[in-house]
Scaffold this active site. Structure first.
Site, PDB file in Angstrom:
ATOM      1  N   GLY A  55       0.774  -1.363  -0.120  1.00  8.91           N
ATOM      2  CA  GLY A  55       0.051   0.101   0.230  1.00  8.91           C
ATOM      3  C   GLY A  55       1.021   1.274   0.035  1.00  8.91           C
ATOM      4  N   CYS A  82       5.506  -6.223   1.591  1.00  5.01           N
ATOM      5  CA  CYS A  82       5.538  -4.816   1.381  1.00  5.01           C
ATOM      6  C   CYS A  82       4.879  -3.939   2.834  1.00  5.01           C
ATOM      7  CB  CYS A  82       5.285  -4.255   0.232  1.00  5.01           C
ATOM      8  SG  CYS A  82       6.152  -2.752  -0.102  1.00  5.01           S
ATOM      9  N   TYR A  83       3.938  -3.078   2.233  1.00  2.00           N
ATOM     10  CA  TYR A  83       3.225  -2.339   3.431  1.00  2.00           C
ATOM     11  C   TYR A  83       2.574  -3.421   4.434  1.00  2.00           C
ATOM     12  CZ  TYR A  83       0.148   0.626   6.055  1.00  2.00           C
ATOM     13  OH  TYR A  83      -0.718   1.305   6.779  1.00  2.00           O
ATOM     14  N   HIS A 169       7.814  -7.811  -3.354  1.00  2.00           N
ATOM     15  CA  HIS A 169       6.750  -8.303  -4.067  1.00  2.00           C
ATOM     16  C   HIS A 169       6.558  -9.503  -4.790  1.00  2.00           C
ATOM     17  CE1 HIS A 169       4.281  -4.712  -3.293  1.00  2.00           C
ATOM     18  NE2 HIS A 169       5.384  -3.939  -3.477  1.00  2.00           N
ATOM     19  N   GLU A 171       4.538 -11.095  -6.019  1.00  2.00           N
ATOM     20  CA  GLU A 171       3.370 -11.411  -6.961  1.00  2.00           C
ATOM     21  C   GLU A 171       3.770 -10.882  -8.282  1.00  2.00           C
ATOM     22  OE1 GLU A 171       3.305  -9.421  -4.473  1.00  2.00           O
ATOM     23  OE2 GLU A 171       2.569  -7.494  -4.804  1.00  2.00           O
ATOM     24  N   ASP A 227     -16.402 -13.713 -22.553  1.00  2.00           N
ATOM     25  CA  ASP A 227     -17.225 -13.837 -21.251  1.00  2.00           C
ATOM     26  C   ASP A 227     -18.669 -14.302 -21.193  1.00  2.00           C
ATOM     27  OD1 ASP A 227     -14.819 -12.844 -20.005  1.00  2.00           O
ATOM     28  OD2 ASP A 227     -15.728 -10.833 -19.708  1.00  2.00           O
ATOM     29  N   LYS A 370      -9.862 -13.309 -15.618  1.00  2.00           N
ATOM     30  CA  LYS A 370     -10.194 -13.426 -17.161  1.00  2.00           C
ATOM     31  C   LYS A 370      -9.442 -14.711 -17.609  1.00  2.00           C
ATOM     32  CE  LYS A 370     -11.415 -11.241 -21.005  1.00  2.00           C
ATOM     33  NZ  LYS A 370     -12.804 -10.794 -20.960  1.00  2.00           N
TER      34      LYS A 370
END
Ligand code: XMP
Length: 514
Positions: A55, A82-83, A169, A171, A227, A370
């Site tokens: 954040g 992180c944060y 991070h 991710e 979709d 997605k």
């Protein structure tokens, strides 16, 4: 929650959706909630693990997002990123301070591979760092498990309490072994079995839909996009001929697209669907005549779509359920999942026809990202070329024709675009470019063809590389490919005497022209 779930508590980090996606890549179901979600709700959900995101704030400042200490006393494994890592340390008695140098970008990190989090990770590995603050002192009971040249605590843990803090991070793809670390957390520390798979998702959804629908009638607006196609096939497998799919050809589709959609979903196609194709081209062109303002065009196209859809729905009569292709990012963006039950009414259909006589909405893809929708599509046997289609805007070619839309201009842009797509595919570039299309500028210019003067339109080619479609770079298509496309368009598409390639990134441009 009876599904094995890890929850992500969002502290405003820009990568929060990415965290959830990476966890799901480990076959563990993951949902995102705001840090404002109360502890009671979290207890109720009984997750297998909790991840605190990054954040933009400093955790030691007043009013910065925080959480009750109780979170770390639930006996549920917690991973702070992180944060989130700094906040964990701060709350539990460690110290976080402003660093002298901001660490930003790919950084070499030295990890202690005896930590379960770093099991099978190389002792020296590349990670993505982005922080001003740093943990200068760990909380009591924590040991340091990673550091960098500038950062003494790149990771710390209290393994007995299953609390883990990572300054970088995992991710982000720049963190080379990040997915391995997240895997170690969710599958190792949290002990998740990894039963989130698209084949079981499809099976379970079919069962749940059947139960919900009973013998009711279901209506689906099918656009041929990923979709709505996946939603339609899923519904069809669940309730068979209780489902009717309405496909509106508004005359603003890509070349042959209407027929392609019909070939797959129509009577001769792969599915046993009640498929209604409405050829409403003329109606749309009439409404669009003389209109050149982009937002006005969008509005007209959206509204007219609803009118057509409504008329078809009335013909079918008393519809109990309406299918919407809402996907998880829509849910998150419309108010951080779980906190609100907001239904994004303008998704796909460009406005929900509330005057249609239906009782409830079914959103079978509401939990999926997605890439998961695509996987579910493949599970359902939808052809690959449909599953991996590039995005196409709801207003279609209406916003790729600058200025007034006419049937003639639609023909020009359709033909130019078809050539462009064909050549991009032939050059093998279609997998690496995320979106590419031809647009018709409103500019006419003087040229010569044969011995004659021409005064024709200029076509603009656009191709972008992007991850999230929020920012984008122009793709560097080899000149020879562009040249071939230009030659073919000029020779084969009547009404065009100039072809341009758009180099603008987003920002300042947008991906579409209007
Ligand atoms: P922009 O042009 O805003 O586009 O950079 C980002 C992505 O969104 C798509 N797009 C739309 N999709 N209705 C849609 O359904 C629209 O009005 C619309 N405008 C843009 C665009 O194709 C790109 O993928």
């Amino acid at each position: 929650m009876n599904r094995e779930t890890v929850i992500v508590l969002d502290f405003g980090g820009q990568y929060n959706q990415l965290v959830a996606r990476r966890v799901r890549e480990c076959n563990v179901y993951c949902e995102i909630y705001s840090y404002k979600t109360g502890i009671e709700k979290i207890k109720e959900m009984n997750p297998r693990g909790i991840i605190l995101t990054g954040g933009p704030n400093s955790c030691y400042e007043e009013d910065s997002p925080t959480y009750t200490k109780e979170l770390f006393e639930l006996g549920i494994p917690v991973l702070g990123l992180c944060y989130g890592a700094q906040l964990m340390q701060h709350i539990l008695g460690g110290k976080v301070e402003r660093a002298e140098v901001r660490e930003y970008g790919k950084t070499e990190v030295f990890v202690d591979t005896t930590s379960e989090l770093f099991s099978n990770v190389s002792p020296t590995t590349t990670c993505w760092m982005s922080h001003f603050d740093y943990i200068s002192q760990t909380a009591p009971g924590f040991r340091i498990t990673a550091h960098t040249a500038d950062c003494p605590v790149a990771a710390a843990e209290n393994a007995d309490r299953q609390l883990y803090a990572i300054q970088f991070h995992p991710e982000v793809l720049h963190t080379k072994e990040g997915t391995k670390m997240l895997y170690n957390f969710v599958r190792g520390v949290c002990g998740c079995a990894g039963d989130w798979k698209m084949d079981s998702f499809v099976e379970q959804s079919i069962r749940a839909i059947r139960e919900k629908v009973g013998d009711g009638k279901v209506l689906c607006a099918l656009s041929g996009g990923v979709d709505s196609s996946v939603a339609a096939v899923l519904l069809s497998k669940a309730v068979g001929d209780q489902l009717t799919c309405v496909f509106v050809d508004q005359g603003l589709l890509r070349k042959n697209e209407g027929d392609e959609v019909e070939a797959v979903f129509g009577p001769e196609g792969n599915y046993d669907l009640n498929f209604i194709r409405v050829n409403a081209q003329e109606r749309f062109y009439q409404k669009l005549a003389g209109v050149s303002e982009p937002e006005a065009k969008r509005k007209i196209i959206g509204e007219e779509f609803i009118r057509v859809f409504e008329e078809e729905a009335k013909k079918i009569g008393a519809v109990d359920f309406l299918v919407q292709g809402t996907i998880y990012p829509d849910v998150v963006e419309s108010g951080l999942g779980g906190e609100s039950a907001v239904i994004k009414s303008h998704h796909n259909v460009g406005g929900l026809p509330d005057y249609v006589d239906f009782k409830e909405i079914i959103e079978p893809l509401r939990d999926l990202f997605k890439d998961e929708v695509r996987k579910a599509g493949l599970e359902l046997g939808i052809p690959e070329y449909l599953v991996y289609r590039q995005p196409f805007p709801g207003p279609g070619l209406g916003i790729r024709i600058i200025g007034e839309v006419t049937a003639e201009k639609v023909r020009i842009v359709q033909d130019a675009d078809a050539i462009y797509r064909e050549e991009i595919a032939k050059a093998g570039l279609d997998k690496e470019i995320n979106q590419y299309f031809a647009a018709l500028t409103n500019m006419r210019s003087v040229g010569v063809m044969g011995d004659e003067r021409t005064y024709d339109y200029a076509v603009a080619l656009r191709a972008v590389k992007t991850i999230d479609f929020m920012t984008a770079e122009a793709a560097d298509i080899p000149f020879e490919v562009l040249n071939r496309v230009m030659n073919r368009i000029i020779n084969e598409v009547k009404g065009v005497n100039r072809v341009m390639y758009d180099l603008t990134s987003k920002p300042p441009g947008t991906i579409e022209f209007e």
